[in-house]
Every structure is written in C-alpha cells, then in structure tokens.
Scaffold this active site. Sequence first.
Site, short mmCIF file in Angstrom:
data_model
loop_
_atom_site.label_atom_id
_atom_site.label_comp_id
_atom_site.label_asym_id
_atom_site.label_seq_id
_atom_site.Cartn_x
_atom_site.Cartn_y
_atom_site.Cartn_z
N ASP A 79 0.88 -1.23 -0.08
CA ASP A 79 0.03 0.04 -0.20
C ASP A 79 0.85 1.29 -0.06
O ASP A 79 1.82 1.34 -0.78
CB ASP A 79 -1.19 -0.07 1.16
CG ASP A 79 -2.13 0.84 0.97
OD1 ASP A 79 -3.12 0.59 0.51
OD2 ASP A 79 -1.70 2.19 1.36
N TYR A 92 -5.30 13.22 -1.19
CA TYR A 92 -5.30 14.29 -1.73
C TYR A 92 -3.95 14.82 -2.46
O TYR A 92 -4.25 15.45 -3.52
CB TYR A 92 -5.71 15.39 -0.54
CG TYR A 92 -6.16 16.40 -1.12
CD1 TYR A 92 -7.37 17.00 -1.35
CD2 TYR A 92 -5.22 17.74 -0.91
CE1 TYR A 92 -7.75 18.34 -1.57
CE2 TYR A 92 -5.58 18.98 -1.44
CZ TYR A 92 -7.01 19.28 -1.72
OH TYR A 92 -7.28 20.76 -2.22
N HIS A 105 -3.92 -7.93 0.49
CA HIS A 105 -3.44 -6.69 0.63
C HIS A 105 -2.60 -6.34 1.94
O HIS A 105 -1.81 -5.25 1.85
CB HIS A 105 -4.63 -5.47 0.25
CG HIS A 105 -4.04 -4.12 0.20
ND1 HIS A 105 -3.39 -3.47 -0.99
CD2 HIS A 105 -4.11 -2.79 0.93
CE1 HIS A 105 -3.02 -2.25 -0.87
NE2 HIS A 105 -3.58 -2.01 0.26
#
Length: 388
Positions: free
Chosen positions: A184, A312, A366
């Site tokens: 990740d 973001y 994951h």
Amino acid sequence: MSIGVKSYSPRPFSIAVPDATLEDLKRRLSLVRWPDEVEPGWAYGVDLKYLRSFVDYWRDEYDWRKNEVALNELTQFTVEIDSIDLHYVHVEGKGPDPMPLLLTHGWPSSFADFRRIIPMLTDPARFGGDPSDAFTVVAPSIPGHGFSFKPNQHRFSIPEISDTFAKLMVDVLGYRTFGSQGGDWGAFVSSRLAYAYPRNVRGIQISLLTIPRERPTVDNPTHEENQYFEQLAEWLKEETGYVQIMGTKPQTLAYGLSDSPVGLAAWILEKFRSWTDCDGNADAWLGRDVLATNVMLYWATGAIGSSFWPYYARHRGPWIVPPGERIQVPCGYAEFPKEFLRPPRSLAERMYGNITRWTKMERGGHFPALEQPEELAKEIRAFFRTLR
C-alpha cells in the site's frame, strides 16, 4: 544525505490512551443511530448484521488495555522531525550483523500490522531461521497516522513522507544504508526512497507495484497485459470511490468519521474484508481483536482525517518517479493472489528497472504482514540476503 546536520533527541514512548477517551467511546457505541438496509449482504457496502455484531463486541468484550500492553512490548520512540513528533518502533536485531530495515504501513492500517512479523525479522533463529538474516527494524507511524499526529499539524505527501523517513534512518538513527519494505502506501514510500536516495537504500521489497493507474500505451499487448487492463478497469469502476472522496473532499468526510466510531469502523472494516484473502470472513482470517485494535488506533488518536492527505496530495502532485525514469535500486516483489492490482512484469519493468526477485505467493492479499507474516518474513529474508 548527511549525518550530523541537525541534532535530534528521540524520546521513549509508551501508548497510554486516557480513560476518558475509552469511556466516551463506550458511550458513543451505546447510542448508535443505525441506518436501514435495502437487503442483507455486502453488495452495497458493509452488512448491517455484521456491523451490529462487531460493535457489540467492540463495546462489551474487546479489551483495549490488553492490546495496549501487547503493543507496548514493541520498543517505541518519538522524535521531533520536519515540524512533527514522529512516532516509530525501533527493535534491535539478534544476529552477527543485523541489517537496518524500514517497514512502512499503509491505509487503513497502522504500525500494529507488524507486531507479529517484527520478531521473525529481528530474531530469525527463534523461528527456525538463520541468525545471519537478522534485521534491526524501524517501523514508523506515517505522518498524519496514529501517534504521528497532532491536530492542525503539517500534512505530508508521499515524497515528503519519504524524505522524513530518510532523515529518520540516516540522520536520527545513523543508518547510512538500509533496506525498505512495504505494501500500500508503504510500497509507494519504499519506491520513492529508492528513486530519491539510491545511495542510502540497498534494496526494496514490496507487495504492491506502484505503477500509474492510467492505462499505458502498449503496442500489441500480451494476453497477460490485457488481463491486467481488464482487472484495472474493473477496479477503477467498482472499488475506487474511497479514493475519490478522500482525494478530493477529505475534510467533509472527516467530520462524520471523527464523530462516529461506528462510521469509522464501517469505513475501515469494508477494506479489510474486500482486500484480504478472507473468503468473506475477515473476523476469522485476521481476528476481531486485530481489526478492533486497528480501528482504535485511528479513533483514539483522532487521526482519520489527516490520514486521507496522501490521497489528496497524490491527486495534485507529481508521480513518485518522473515520467520516463526508472528506479534502479534492486527490487523484490511478492505477488499475493488477492492483492487488488497485480500488474505483469512487462509493465512493472517500465518503472522498476532492476527487479531481482519476483515471487508468486500461495495465499494472502493486501495486508500480508497481518495475513501471512511467516511467509512474508521468509520472502523478505530471501530478497535481502544477497544485499548484505
């Protein structure tokens, strides 16, 4: 990087969530306003029956203090660096020449992902391994996550996180060279470190290939590449709503998840069920205490809104490697079968120019440090063995 440019003073750290925080949590979990449900199941999001059961367990049976004690068995510190107090685990290896290894978690997980695997890496002989494979492990909380968060602190992009971690390893801890591992965001950080600090990073071992999501231009794509393009299109269509909201309007989402522990749990637990090799039962695969502890590390610290920031920043910043350039530091990749994206090697090599180990794992998804710690530890040892 240079050692000694600035003086740093790491401070020992122990987790101690205030009683008032736990009491407030229990009160909120007793006053849930539940939504209706069109039909049972997970087709539209988190199943209502499941979440009710989880909340009952979290409120009435889960023992945070017991798990707090277990986490505090890991040697932890904080250090003021790049305008924040960075939290990190630092466990010395037991072997003739332990190699420094940076472990970086992702979202929506935490440094607690590594609680089981750290002893396997720092003391391999205890688990039937070779002591010459030992690592000294450093596992920070990503800035804006967990105990690396305080309200209104500076928000960090992936390049900034990588720069901070390089300072931690080299300038604070004195490790001139080190390995880096993660999945990740941890894979993004490792990849960025390898690109930006090739003289310091001996190699990276990752479980997610961080190639751009946009379909590349490929003349005469192979069958394997076409399969990946189909997988990518399906994932972008069905599984990236969280990326869009966290990457565009993170503050709006933060109000609800900072105020409602049930909303926070739903947001996080859906990912653990979807992204693991759990056959639809994350409780059985990971354990409810593991799941509740992970949610607690976001709730107790109030760090959920700040944890959105890498998404973001990614929407608005450059890619971790400039177009046309490749990472030349040795790279090992572990392909877990339930990872949500698994690019073929032909595409991965467009970004990673020195892949020296590519292993297809039998089970896992994951969060491999939680799902398959023994197998991941073996893979990490095998990859770095040639880089010592």
